[in-house]
Scaffold this motif. Structure first.
Motif, mmCIF file in Angstrom:
data_model
loop_
_atom_site.group_PDB
_atom_site.id
_atom_site.type_symbol
_atom_site.label_atom_id
_atom_site.label_comp_id
_atom_site.label_asym_id
_atom_site.label_seq_id
_atom_site.Cartn_x
_atom_site.Cartn_y
_atom_site.Cartn_z
ATOM 1 N N THR A 115 0.855 -1.189 0.000
ATOM 2 C CA THR A 115 0.000 0.000 0.000
ATOM 3 C C THR A 115 0.887 1.234 0.000
ATOM 4 O O THR A 115 2.004 1.215 0.559
ATOM 5 C CB THR A 115 -0.929 0.039 1.222
ATOM 6 O OG1 THR A 115 -1.623 1.306 1.256
ATOM 7 C CG2 THR A 115 -0.149 -0.093 2.529
ATOM 8 N N PHE A 171 -5.448 5.113 -3.376
ATOM 9 C CA PHE A 171 -6.877 4.857 -3.181
ATOM 10 C C PHE A 171 -7.511 4.528 -4.532
ATOM 11 O O PHE A 171 -7.615 5.393 -5.404
ATOM 12 C CB PHE A 171 -7.548 6.080 -2.552
ATOM 13 C CG PHE A 171 -8.865 5.788 -1.901
ATOM 14 C CD1 PHE A 171 -8.929 5.318 -0.602
ATOM 15 C CD2 PHE A 171 -10.054 6.006 -2.580
ATOM 16 C CE1 PHE A 171 -10.146 5.061 0.014
ATOM 17 C CE2 PHE A 171 -11.276 5.749 -1.979
ATOM 18 C CZ PHE A 171 -11.325 5.275 -0.675
ATOM 19 N N ASP A 177 -16.567 -3.535 -7.427
ATOM 20 C CA ASP A 177 -16.151 -3.481 -6.016
ATOM 21 C C ASP A 177 -17.208 -4.221 -5.210
ATOM 22 O O ASP A 177 -18.095 -3.629 -4.595
ATOM 23 C CB ASP A 177 -16.024 -2.031 -5.563
ATOM 24 C CG ASP A 177 -15.259 -1.895 -4.255
ATOM 25 O OD1 ASP A 177 -14.923 -2.933 -3.660
ATOM 26 O OD2 ASP A 177 -15.005 -0.759 -3.831
ATOM 27 N N SER A 181 -15.027 -2.068 -0.984
ATOM 28 C CA SER A 181 -13.889 -1.588 -0.212
ATOM 29 C C SER A 181 -13.819 -0.068 -0.358
ATOM 30 O O SER A 181 -14.614 0.645 0.255
ATOM 31 C CB SER A 181 -12.593 -2.269 -0.678
ATOM 32 O OG SER A 181 -12.432 -2.130 -2.087
ATOM 33 N N SER A 182 -12.926 0.425 -1.198
ATOM 34 C CA SER A 182 -12.833 1.877 -1.368
ATOM 35 C C SER A 182 -14.102 2.460 -1.981
ATOM 36 O O SER A 182 -14.416 3.640 -1.794
ATOM 37 C CB SER A 182 -11.624 2.228 -2.234
ATOM 38 O OG SER A 182 -11.658 1.511 -3.445
ATOM 39 N N LYS A 203 -6.581 12.912 -0.808
ATOM 40 C CA LYS A 203 -5.994 11.620 -1.122
ATOM 41 C C LYS A 203 -5.416 11.593 -2.532
ATOM 42 O O LYS A 203 -5.760 12.421 -3.381
ATOM 43 C CB LYS A 203 -7.041 10.503 -1.008
ATOM 44 C CG LYS A 203 -7.361 10.050 0.398
ATOM 45 C CD LYS A 203 -8.238 8.818 0.367
ATOM 46 C CE LYS A 203 -8.579 8.338 1.761
ATOM 47 N NZ LYS A 203 -7.378 7.911 2.517
#
Length: 325
Positions: A115, A171, A177, A181-182, A203
């Motif tokens: 990450t 991100f 998805d 998640s995001s 972000k």
């Protein structure tokens, strides 16, 4: 070439599987259970699905056996609890097991999905790069700490002769998805007329399909031992949430939450964690993460991994269409 993919049911993993197939690889994917409607994916039947636990060495050995490369994208990604122990076996232990297995097989390349958060974030004018220091000030996050620990295992293994590359997504946004998640932030804006968002910070965002392309390209183009930040656009929340509201096509009322109020809520959450001995969605470290500038540069990945630079707005629009906007 056959590639073993872990984390194939996650947002990035789904797109990595599709990209692998598009580039002509055979794909064997580890899964624990399938999200609802995942079998509707266009390429679902083209993947060799293997039910296995990444926490079990025997399962991983069997899965890796006939593969010439591994993309390790599986991870526990919850933002809470803060305790490293909650993430250790899945995020660090599985990486250690895969490295032990890969060491015994000649000619196997490992691409590890870490990450961006393991690197200390930069600013809009000076975004972080792969040369930035590690984010030791953020290691109170069990998730970040576990990904840092796993990435260090990769670094050590490379020094011992393992052929491994690290990609560090920011991100990610886009369709499919399933969990979500995001994409939860997109659903939040879609489902609510009143939208509350942090009054400070921002972000680094990337279209998940661009991140998937770079991850697969790392099999051939990535330099052994190198890390690659998968970043596209750095967007302050003051621009991001109005963009979500605009692209939703629905009237929204936007409310900026003062940073001190979020930090106060985080302090209360951390106090609650100590008292009740369980994780709270908002704690001190998460309050920091959602109000600070989290900006990164993807220049290295664009140059060496040929990562595209698609507009994040397109990823948002297609995610909204997929969520049923």
């Amino acid at each position: 070439m056959k590639v073993l993919l872990t984390g194939a049911t996650g947002l990035l993993g789904v797109h990595v599987a599709g990209e692998l197939l598009r580039q002509g690889y055979d794909v064997k994917a580890v899964y624990r259970s399938f999200p609802r409607q995942m079998d509707k994916l266009p390429w679902f039947t083209e993947v060799e699905w293997v039910k296995a636990a990444i926490t079990e060495r025997a399962d991983l050995e069997k899965a890796v056996d006939d593969c010439q490369a591994v993309i390790h994208a599986a991870a526990r990604t919850d933002p809470y609890p803060t305790d490293l122990a909650a993430y250790y076996d899945v995020n660090v232990g599985s990486t250690e097991r895969l490295l032990e297995i890969v060491r015994k097989k000649e000619g196997v390349r490992l691409v590890y999905v870490s990450t961006a958060s393991v690197f200390r974030p930069g600013t809009l004018t000076n975004p972080a790069t792969e040369e930035s220091p590690y984010a030791f000030n953020l290691m109170a996050s069990g998730y970040i700490a576990s990904k840092y620990e796993a990435q260090q295992r990769i670094v050590s293994a490379v020094q011992q002769g393992v052929d491994a590359v690290v990609v560090n997504p920011t991100f990610m946004l886009g369709p499919y998805d399933f969990k979500p998640s995001s994409g939860a932030v997109i659903r939040y804006v879609l489902q609510n007329r009143a939208v509350f968002y942090p009054g400070g910070g921002g972000k680094s965002f990337v279209d998940v399909r661009d991140a998937a392309r770079a991850t697969v390209n790392a099999l051939r183009m990535g330099r052994t031992g190198e890390s690659y930040l998968l970043a596209s656009e750095n967007i302050p929340y003051d621009r991001f949430f109005p963009l979500l509201a605009q692209l939703s096509g629905r009237k929204k009322s936007l409310f900026r939450m003062p940073v001190p109020l979020i930090q106060m809520a985080g302090g209360l959450g951390s106090f609650g964690e100590r008292v009740f001995r369980r994780g709270f969605p908002m704690n001190r470290i998460n309050a920091t993460l959602v109000t600070q500038e989290n900006y990164y540069s993807g220049e290295k990945a664009r140059s060496e991994l040929k990562m595209p630079a698609s507009p994040v707005s397109r990823a948002i629009e297609e995610a909204m269409q997929w969520f049923g906007a």
